[in-house]
Design a protein around this motif. Structure first.
Motif, PDB file in Angstrom:
ATOM      1  N   LEU A   2       0.862   4.048  -2.624  1.00  0.00           N
ATOM      2  CA  LEU A   2       1.081   5.596  -2.706  1.00  0.00           C
ATOM      3  C   LEU A   2       1.582   6.559  -2.784  1.00  0.00           C
ATOM      4  O   LEU A   2       2.327   7.477  -3.779  1.00  0.00           O
TER       5      LEU A   2
ATOM      6  N   LEU B 206       2.143   9.302  -5.835  1.00  0.00           N
ATOM      7  CA  LEU B 206       3.415  10.084  -5.133  1.00  0.00           C
ATOM      8  C   LEU B 206       3.780  10.668  -6.257  1.00  0.00           C
ATOM      9  O   LEU B 206       4.428  12.302  -7.066  1.00  0.00           O
TER      10      LEU B 206
ATOM     11  N   LEU C 190       0.875  -1.263   0.092  1.00  0.00           N
ATOM     12  CA  LEU C 190       0.610  -0.237  -0.194  1.00  0.00           C
ATOM     13  C   LEU C 190       0.509   0.953  -0.121  1.00  0.00           C
ATOM     14  O   LEU C 190       0.691   2.269  -0.331  1.00  0.00           O
ATOM     15  N   ILE C 191       1.477   1.279   1.143  1.00  0.00           N
ATOM     16  CA  ILE C 191       2.866   1.949   0.462  1.00  0.00           C
ATOM     17  C   ILE C 191       3.585   2.588  -1.111  1.00  0.00           C
ATOM     18  O   ILE C 191       3.618   3.469  -1.320  1.00  0.00           O
TER      19      ILE C 191
END
Lengths: 363, 318
Positions: free
Chosen positions: A15, A19, A11-12
């Motif tokens: 993201l 970004l 998930l990180i």
């Protein structure tokens, strides 16, 4: 790795990937709001820049783009669990599509049965195309990556040649497949406001379930995982490592072949002559890695990357080069590949901090 | 006979970038890092080289300087790009195949993205003049050999030959090369002898990045009129095949690269060769890739690659 980290890491990565995408968009002087807006609109038809009602057609199209990605994700994941890197999804998708087209056009059969035979043909073709990389890996110790890449290029030209040679084909497409071979659905079309959503969704759900059962619940799946974890250990335990490698590649090929088949039978309804690969096989790598190579994870990761893919034309129409989607997905793959190292470094840093704090307490 | 000579010079043109990129792969794999990203790095090198040449030489007047600067820029770009692979696989213990694949995809994304930002289209504009062919004085008059190697040949082919010898000397004849190779065979032992494995591997990957970037630049300037996303069309992977086929040895790589170059050339000339002309064109487009697989099957046999290549370096492993 702890279970919490295992869930959080992808998930990180996703993201951070988004970004990075946004930073690149900003750096090239465009508005990141447009990027987000394109993604949200592709999801449900809601336009954040000009709010209006949601449009289920967008949702239907989003699922249409996700379906083949879930299948190629399953393909890559299945091979990866056995310690293989199936980078040949691209070619397997193409021959799967080809086989479905050929059977659809040339073999007359009654409805339903025809579609099922076409799907089976697609899966078998994918399996055959994946057989060689696995076989050469076992027999001649040749990296499956190199063989599979070569077979991707071979598939492109081979499929184009056959597609153009079919009766009635033009330089860009074949004739329409007979209705008996199609898996289009009036019902699904109606509930999604005329999207191209089709019964391929059943194939995808079935594939996810079969993947889960084979990998997690059967002895065969256990021996595949053991092969991937430690091939020498598995051999010592009496498992047939060579056989496992070839079978795993072929099952992986079935999944990728089905991805090609449902696109022909459901989404388009005819065979397409391609100029270059459409990246379904490569995107499948991102899907599998983000999904942690387990069935449920791949399902959701497939939806995520499907969204990125379906949003591309919209991005382009908003003056953001659509290749930003490729940049985002490759960044995500890179970050997932790096996750062990990143977690290791973070753990070490937090440990240093702890010891430093302890040290200052003592002093 | 002139058909043969023509085919031969085309073979030299096509094999040069394959060989240069494969030499890059040799440095990387000998130091212990598998670099599947050669294709992507070539793409980046090709893009940067083509873009620099287009910008510096809009009229075709000073093409020599522009080409030189372009190639150097392509090399530098390839090196910087490969830094990502080095950091991921050496410092962060990433799976080298996965990281390489990510880089290949990233290359396709970022080059086309930048084309759209800089040139408002999905490719660079066409450059006026790429690398031109030359005749080598005196040597070109040697019978047969002169026609084959010294007439109407791109100077980059001679650069390729020089690189083959330099690679051979550095990797096999210097203490430094011996140390580097040891890191690809048994890094734990190298470390015990005081060799900095991490630094050696960074060196290997960065050299592979520079060479692959150069190969991309050479490829776009000799075989294309502009950069597009299909400029490299899998040649980075053919370079990896050439590395395996050439048994991780510079001269083997030279032979394997020429072989793959020839197979590609045969595809171009098939229409002029009577008994091949009847076959469909797709067959010849497919030919080099199929031949690569066949060559690997016949000649790879028992692999003699660096033992530790592709493995994550675990200092505690015995």
């Amino acid at each position: 790795m702890k279970k919490r980290e295992k869930l959080a890491a992808p998930l990180i990565a996703v993201l951070l990937g988004l970004l990075v995408g946004m930073i690149i968009v900003i750096a090239s002087g465009k508005s990141p709001v447009l990027l987000i807006s394109a993604i949200v609109k592709s999801f449900c038809g809601f336009d954040i820049l000009a709010p209006g009602p949601i449009n289920p057609r967008y949702f239907g199209e989003f699922i249409v783009f996700s379906m083949p990605l879930i299948l190629t994700g399953l393909a890559v994941g299945f091979a990866y669990r056995t310690g293989l890197f199936n980078i040949g999804g691209e070619g397997q998708v193409m021959v799967g599509a080809l086989a479905a087209t050929v059977v659809g056009i040339l073999v007359p059969l009654p409805p339903v049965l025809h579609a099922i035979v076409c799907l089976i043909a697609g899966g078998v073709a994918g399996a055959l195309w994946a057989f060689l990389p696995g076989f050469l890996k076992v027999k001649r110790n040749i990296s499956e990556v190199v063989t599979a890449i070569m077979m991707n290029y071979a598939a492109l030209y081979f499929c184009n040649y056959i597609l153009k040679a079919l009766p009635g084909s033009t330089q860009t497409r074949t004739v329409d497949l007979p209705a008996s071979a199609l898996i289009k659905s009036d019902f699904l079309k109606q509930i999604t406001n005329n999207s191209r959503l089709h019964w391929g969704i059943l194939v995808v759900i079935l594939a996810v379930i079969v993947y889960h059962i084979i990998i997690e619940k059967t002895t065969f799946g256990y021996s595949l995982r053991a092969t991937g974890f430690n091939a020498e250990g598995a051999r010592y335990a009496g498992m047939k490592v060579e056989r496992n490698v070839v079978y795993a590649m072929m099952i992986s090929g079935v999944m990728a072949g089905l991805a090609g088949a449902i696109m022909v039978l459901g989404t388009f309804g005819y065979g397409r002559v391609l100029n270059t690969a459409e990246n379904y096989g490569f995107d499948g790598i991102a899907v599998a890695l983000v999904g942690g190579c387990n069935a449920i994870g791949i399902f959701f990761a497939g939806l995520l990357f499907g969204l990125l893919k379906v949003a591309q034309p919209l991005m382009q129409s908003m003056q953001i080069p659509k290749d930003i989607a490729t940049i985002i997905s490759s960044t995500i793959i890179m970050l997932v590949a790096m996750q062990n190292g990143i977690i290791f470094i973070m753990n070490r840093l937090s440990k240093k901090k702890e010891t430093a704090e302890k040290g200052s307490e003592q002093a | 006979m002139s058909l043969f000579y023509n085919m031969f010079t085309i073979t030299l043109m096509i094999s040069a970038p394959i060989i240069i990129a494969a030499l890059g792969g040799l440095f990387s794999e000998r130091s212990g890092v598998v670099n599947i990203a050669l294709d992507g790095i070539m793409l980046v090198g090709a893009f940067v080289t083509a873009a620099v040449v287009v910008v510096l030489d809009p009229t075709g007047a000073n093409s020599k300087t522009a080409i030189l600067i372009g190639l150097i820029a392509g090399m530098a770009a390839g090196m910087v790009f490969s830094l990502l692979h080095a950091y991921a696989s050496i410092d962060l213990n990433a799976d080298q195949t996965v990281s390489g694949t990510a880089l290949n995809l990233l290359a396709a994304g970022i080059t086309v993205y930048l084309c759209q930002i800089f040139f408002n289209q999905q490719r660079t504009p066409a450059f006026i003049r790429g690398i031109t062919r030359i005749d080598v004085p005196v040597l070109k008059d040697i019978p047969v050999l002169g026609e084959m190697f010294f007439k109407q040949v791109h100077p980059t082919f001679y650069l390729t030959i020089i690189l083959v010898f330099v690679t051979w000397y550095v990797v096999f004849k210097t203490p430094f090369g011996l140390r580097m190779r040891s890191c690809g065979e048994f890094p734990q032992a190298s470390a015990s002898m005081g060799i900095n494995v991490r630094r050696m591997r960074y060196f290997g990957v960065l050299v592979s990045g520079a060479l692959a970037g150069l190969a991309g630049g050479v490829m776009v300037l000799t075989q294309d009129v502009q950069f597009t996303v299909v400029t490299i069309h899998g040649f980075g992977f053919i370079a990896i095949a050439a590395l395996i086929f050439g048994k991780w040895n510079p001269f083997g790589v030279l032979g394997a690269g020429m072989f793959f170059g020839f197979s590609q050339t045969l595809g171009f000339y098939a229409k002029d060769i009577p008994f091949l002309a009847t076959l469909p064109t797709e067959f010849f487009s497919m030919f080099p890739y199929v031949l690569t697989i066949i060559a690997l099957v016949i000649f790879a046999g028992k692999s003699v690659g660096p033992k530790a290549a592709g493995e994550i370096y675990d200092t505690g492993k015995r």
